[in-house]
Design an enzyme around this catalytic site. Structure first.
Site, PDB file in Angstrom:
ATOM      1  CD  GLU A  20      -6.947  19.188 -33.501  1.00 48.45           C
ATOM      2  OE1 GLU A  20      -7.204  18.634 -34.569  1.00 48.45           O
ATOM      3  OE2 GLU A  20      -7.798  19.045 -32.463  1.00 48.45           O
TER       4      GLU A  20
ATOM      5  CB  CYS B 206      -6.948  16.688 -36.737  1.00 51.73           C
ATOM      6  SG  CYS B 206      -7.870  16.143 -35.949  1.00 51.73           S
TER       7      CYS B 206
END
Length: 494
Positions: free
Chosen positions: A250, A287
């Site tokens: 990620e 994020c």
């Protein structure tokens, strides 16, 4: 419990720092030598068959034992992490609870058994007996994240899902919170042992140890949460091994938000407040931070956005490196004559403090440099693109880099908003793994239906999620058994 790492001459110990002062905090943790990495990985690999062959009930109980141990030490862990991250006790106490919730979710997933994907096709005329089941890949390496010292760290979702799948786990602790990582690892090891599990978990420290883990032939897959630059470097190591392995990373995500005209007119204050809260939560170190927003040219909305951002507070960032990157990103935008500051929040305190800052540009400016304005900037900084042309907004969204989320603010009582959303959402679905309507991207539910991934660079594996029950699929491979006698089949297929 003793620490299973040893000092290496090549790399100094890993030292934690207090982001509020920039001063060292806690005892340094010795970096793990290459020889010790080899010993740890070989020992974990030796337990792979036993852990894969353990009953689902035994694995579920082991996960629950880890959750109970972390819950019992929640206050201690939160205090340790606060000293190394400055994220605050309320946030960190809640994150411990989220982490233990993830462990218990995967205990449920293991007991239920649907994750195995069992398919049985008895022999028929012209076709053999075929039975398929998913099986654990083997030793998994997990790289912990800086911004979630529990939920995406030593005992976080990658570790929980891999253990649930039946894989041993070696974690490369993040250098931003070594003391928290060491204590968490001690609790995880003790809980697994008390639950009767074989030694299927360990932790290594230091950058060199991370590279050595990836190179170890026993490692079968890697999970990573972090920067695009760091992730691509690790992905390269995975691909260049003699036997390449999957890299589930990620990486970066700008998480676009689109505000439609009806929402701008009727919900300006609500939209502005939600945006400011989401942008500055955790000093913007998420994020899922909404770094790019497309809005109509509505003075009421722009004024509300400015007021809401001005009412926010800055705070210390996780490390000097992260703060420097944020500072450079803000300076770059300030230095452009085609960008204006829409609003700034109140400055934070300390050497690594960030001040929430939001910039505004028009659509033509964005179109001249979409690669500049559409990039992730980690921290409390956002770019608002002011343009009332919905068709151009759709075209811009179609070209944005892959993201974890796309959010749409609309008024359900405004037909034009609904019509535009019908055209917009299919475009958004090609750019992100999660679509949010009248909400904000920060805050990711840990559930069966969740998908936390997206097209590159949000994820290197857009078909997989790193949050939620389906995260277990990353650590499983399907195997088909053809005409195998019942007594030789895995127990799940008999």
């Amino acid at each position: 419990m003793t620490n299973s790492t040893s000092r290496t001459d090549e790399e100094p110990p890993v030292q934690g720092y207090d982001p509020r002062t920039g001063e060292p905090v806690g005892a340094p943790v010795p970096a793990t030598s290459a020889a010790e990495v080899d010993r740890i990985c070989a020992a974990l690999d030796a337990t792979a068959s036993a852990w894969a062959g353990a009953s689902r009930e035994d694995r579920a109980r082991a996960l629950e034992a880890v959750a109970a141990a972390l819950d019992a030490h929640s206050e201690e862990l939160a205090a340790l992490a606060d000293a190394e991250t400055a994220l605050g006790l309320p946030r960190l106490t809640g994150e411990v609870a989220r982490t233990t919730g993830q462990l218990r979710l995967f205990a449920e997933v293991v007991r239920e058994g649907a994750y195995l994907g069992r398919v049985v096709e008895p022999a028929a005329e012209g076709r053999p007996d075929l039975r398929r089941v998913k099986q654990p890949t083997g030793l998994v390496a997990v790289f912990a994240a800086s911004n979630f010292p529990f939920a995406f760290s030593v005992a976080g979702g990658d570790t929980a899902s891999a253990l649930a799948a039946g894989c041993p786990v070696v974690v490369k602790a993040h250098e931003a919170h070594p003391g928290t990582s060491r204590r968490t690892a001690e609790l995880v090891k003790a809980a697994l042992a008390d639950a009767g599990a074989p030694p299927v978990f360990d932790v290594v420290y230091g950058f060199a140890a991370g590279a050595a883990v990836i190179a170890h032939p026993a490692v079968t897959a890697v999970g990573f949460t972090g920067s695009t630059r760091g992730g691509l470097a690790l992905a390269k190591l995975c691909a260049e091994r003699p036997v390449p392995i999957p890299f589930h990373g990620e990486l970066g995500s700008v998480n676009p938000v689109v505000v439609l005209p009806g929402a701008a007119r009727g919900e300006a204050a609500k939209v502005a407040s939600g945006y400011a809260t989401s942008l500055t939560q955790g000093v913007g170190q998420f994020c899922t931070n909404p770094g790019l927003m497309f809005v109509p040219d509505d003075p009421s909305l722009l004024g509300a956005l400015a007021d809401s951002v001005a009412g926010t507070d800055g705070g210390p960032m996780l490390s000097a490196r992260i703060h420097d990157a944020w500072s450079d990103a803000v300076a770059e935008l300030r230095g452009r004559d085609d960008v204006r500051v829409l609003a700034e929040g109140r400055p934070g305190k300390g050497p690594w403090a960030a001040t929430p800052t939001v910039f505004a540009i028009d659509g033509e400016t964005y179109d001249r440099a979409p690669e500049v304005f559409g990039q992730e900037r980690f921290g409390p900084v956002g770019v608002v693109v002011v343009d009332g042309d919905p068709e151009r907004t759709r075209a811009r969204l179609a070209e944005v880099e892959g993201s974890l989320t796309v959010s749409v603010q609309l008024d359900r009582e405004t037909p034009e908003d609904l019509d535009e959303a019908r055209a917009l959402l299919p475009v958004a679905a090609r750019r992100a793994g999660r679509l949010v309507v009248n909400g904000w991207p920060t805050g990711v539910a840990v559930s069966h239906a969740q998908h936390h991934g997206g097209p590159f660079p949000a994820s290197t594996s857009p078909a997989h999620t790193s949050v939620g029950a389906a995260a277990i699929d990353r650590w499983l491979v399907p195997v088909a058994y053809q005409d195998v006698p019942a007594e030789l089949l895995p127990s799940e297929l008999r």
